[in-house]
Design an enzyme around this catalytic site. Structure first.
Site, mmCIF file in Angstrom:
data_model
loop_
_atom_site.group_PDB
_atom_site.id
_atom_site.type_symbol
_atom_site.label_atom_id
_atom_site.label_comp_id
_atom_site.label_asym_id
_atom_site.label_seq_id
_atom_site.Cartn_x
_atom_site.Cartn_y
_atom_site.Cartn_z
ATOM 1 N N ASP A 42 0.860 -1.182 0.000
ATOM 2 C CA ASP A 42 0.000 0.000 0.000
ATOM 3 C C ASP A 42 0.895 1.230 0.000
ATOM 4 O O ASP A 42 1.992 1.213 0.584
ATOM 5 C CB ASP A 42 -0.920 0.034 1.220
ATOM 6 N N GLU A 60 0.854 5.769 0.114
ATOM 7 C CA GLU A 60 0.155 7.045 0.240
ATOM 8 C C GLU A 60 0.838 8.020 -0.713
ATOM 9 O O GLU A 60 2.045 7.905 -0.977
ATOM 10 C CB GLU A 60 0.202 7.561 1.681
ATOM 11 N N HIS A 117 -5.731 4.766 6.167
ATOM 12 C CA HIS A 117 -5.128 5.756 5.273
ATOM 13 C C HIS A 117 -3.660 6.028 5.579
ATOM 14 O O HIS A 117 -3.122 7.052 5.152
ATOM 15 C CB HIS A 117 -5.922 7.069 5.259
ATOM 16 N N ASP A 132 -3.146 0.145 6.143
ATOM 17 C CA ASP A 132 -3.935 -0.394 5.029
ATOM 18 C C ASP A 132 -3.300 -1.651 4.446
ATOM 19 O O ASP A 132 -4.002 -2.581 4.035
ATOM 20 C CB ASP A 132 -4.090 0.668 3.939
#
Length: 476
Positions: free
Chosen positions: A26, A28, A164, A169
């Protein structure tokens, strides 16, 4: 303050790469589009199909401003990443931990797109097979109103205390992926479209990890049963995808039965699709595998011959191959030859009588129904009839009697070569790039010889016709 974690739970996780490995990822970012946005955090968990065996988590300095609404969503501020490593500083670790594994993410196109774009900016081609847990969940966990990660976590009791954030995540996706693995029999493999590989029906001695060794390259593959018998031979431009199609989730009765018997898979790379076609054809004739119904016979007992009669008409007749005269085509049986010739006589509007398919002493039956132009009773001039007959012969014949076909090899340092001598297929092999031959006899020293047959001729003829721009032809 930034965080980099790389903790191998096992001293050497490379040994687990004998089976399928997954990197559950994952990220960001500063925005929703990898063309404009950059990565601010990455979390990668290496999974061996049973448990997490390694991990890598780090903030990333995106070298661009993080918008306030993104910081509000992720909790990652510009101050947090100012001293974090830039992507190029962690790129090597990302390559190493993901090498040989399947890239797994929730909405994989997003995460994979960003990471691939970051590597492209560094001049590196980051290429991994991918699995999307959104698509997998729709298939294996039907009935949910939404397949967002948050909704699935709520539905299946998956905890996520750091929503998030990349690690939170990614760890939630790890738990989801383990549920999906359990639903699909312990293994999930990338396949085209919406298909899912199913271990159901596989032989108990088949090692699924063997599939991880298959390449996405051109070649020939072989299936063996528990007695070591070769039961199927195939070719593909992508060996791995084709084998997964065979063994994934077949529906046809014959395919299901074959899946149940396969215990081992091997392959041979050819580089050239032409060589793969020729090798597959020759291997099937030689080995006669149980599940290959076509091309099993290698005895071309009957030939189609062409001659000009006293009136000047080109005639055709079928006879046994005795080796004294080269036929324009060869067949395994008289019936196969006749069926082929009937089809071509109709296609080229030829005369059945002049083609040896009618014993009529007068006009052939086709003339009576206006499908023959009367060559059998000399109403059509030889020059007109022979134009169509020659077109048929040219379809079967090579443009040249002696030539060498040069195609791509198994790597950038070699080429494949196919030899045709005196109008007959002689064999194929591989040579170093840039190799040259003064004669076909020179080329014959570097190839493996194969029997000439109609199947091989058709393969070469079609390849020349359809892909002539991809192969170089040298005549002698």
């Amino acid at each position: 303050m930034h965080l980099i974690v790389s903790i191998p739970f096992f001293a050497d996780y490379q040994k687990y790469r004998n089976s399928y490995m997954y990197t559950i990822i994952d990220i960001e970012t500063t925005g929703g589009n990898f063309k404009n946005g950059k990565i601010t955090e990455v979390a990668i968990y290496l999974h061996d199909g049973h448990r997490v065996v390694d991990e890598f988590v780090s903030l990333i300095n995106p070298e661009q401003f993080i918008p306030p609404f993104i910081s509000q969503l992720t909790g990652i501020t510009n101050q947090m990443v100012v001293n974090a490593p830039k992507f190029y500083e962690v790129a090597k670790q990302i390559v190493e931990i993901t090498k040989g594994s399947i890239f797994v993410a929730h909405n994989a196109s997003f995460d994979y797109g960003f990471i691939k774009a970051e590597f492209e900016a560094l001049g590196y081609d980051f290429d991994r097979e991918t699995l999307c847990t959104v698509k997998l969940s729709r298939k294996l966990l039907p009935g949910l109103d939404s397949y967002s990660l948050g909704n699935i976590c709520t539905a299946y009791g998956i905890s996520n205390d750091a929503r998030h954030r990349a690690a939170g995540d990614a760890l939630a996706t790890v738990q989801l992926f383990e549920i999906l693995l359990d639903k699909n029999g312990g293994v999930i493999l990338p396949m085209e479209g919406s298909k899912l590989f199913s271990v159901k029906g596989l032989h108990p001695d088949f090692k699924v990890g063997k599939l991880s060794e298959l390449p996405h390259k051109v070649g020939v593959y072989y299936f063996y049963n528990d007695k070591g018998d070769l039961i199927y031979i195939g070719k593909s431009k992508d060996i791995k995808k084709r084998v997964l199609t065979h063994l994934g989730n077949p529906k046809a009765q014959k395919a299901v039965r074959m899946k149940q018997e396969v215990v081992d898979v091997t392959f041979e790379l050819t580089g050239s699709e032409l060589v793969a076609l020729l090798k597959e054809s020759a291997e099937i004739k030689k080995n006669k595998p149980l599940y290959n119904k076509t091309q099993k016979r290698n005895r071309m007992h009957f030939g189609l011959f062409c001659f000009k009669d006293r009136k000047g008409y080109l005639r055709f007749h079928i006879a046994r191959n005795d080796g004294r005269v080269n036929p324009i085509a060869s067949f395994e049986s008289d019936k196969a030859a006749r069926d082929f010739l009937f089809q071509k006589v109709e296609e080229y509007t030829l005369c059945q009588k002049l083609s040896g398919l009618s014993n009529s002493t007068d006009a052939c039956f086709q003339y009576q129904i206006k499908q023959c132009k009367g060559a059998c009773i000399h109403l059509e001039a030889p020059v007109d009839y022979n134009k169509r007959a020659k077109a048929f012969v040219e379809e079967l014949a090579f443009e040249f009697n002696n030539f060498l076909m040069v195609d791509v090899g198994r790597d950038v340092n070699e080429n494949s070569v196919v030899v045709v001598q005196d109008g007959r297929f002689k064999g194929f092999g591989w040579v170093q790039s840039g190799a040259s031959f003064e004669s076909l006899d020179d080329a014959m020293t570097v190839i493996q010889s194969y029997d000439d047959n109609q199947d091989a001729r058709i393969i070469i003829h079609r390849y020349l016709k359809e892909k002539k721009q991809d192969v170089k032809v040298y005549t002698f």
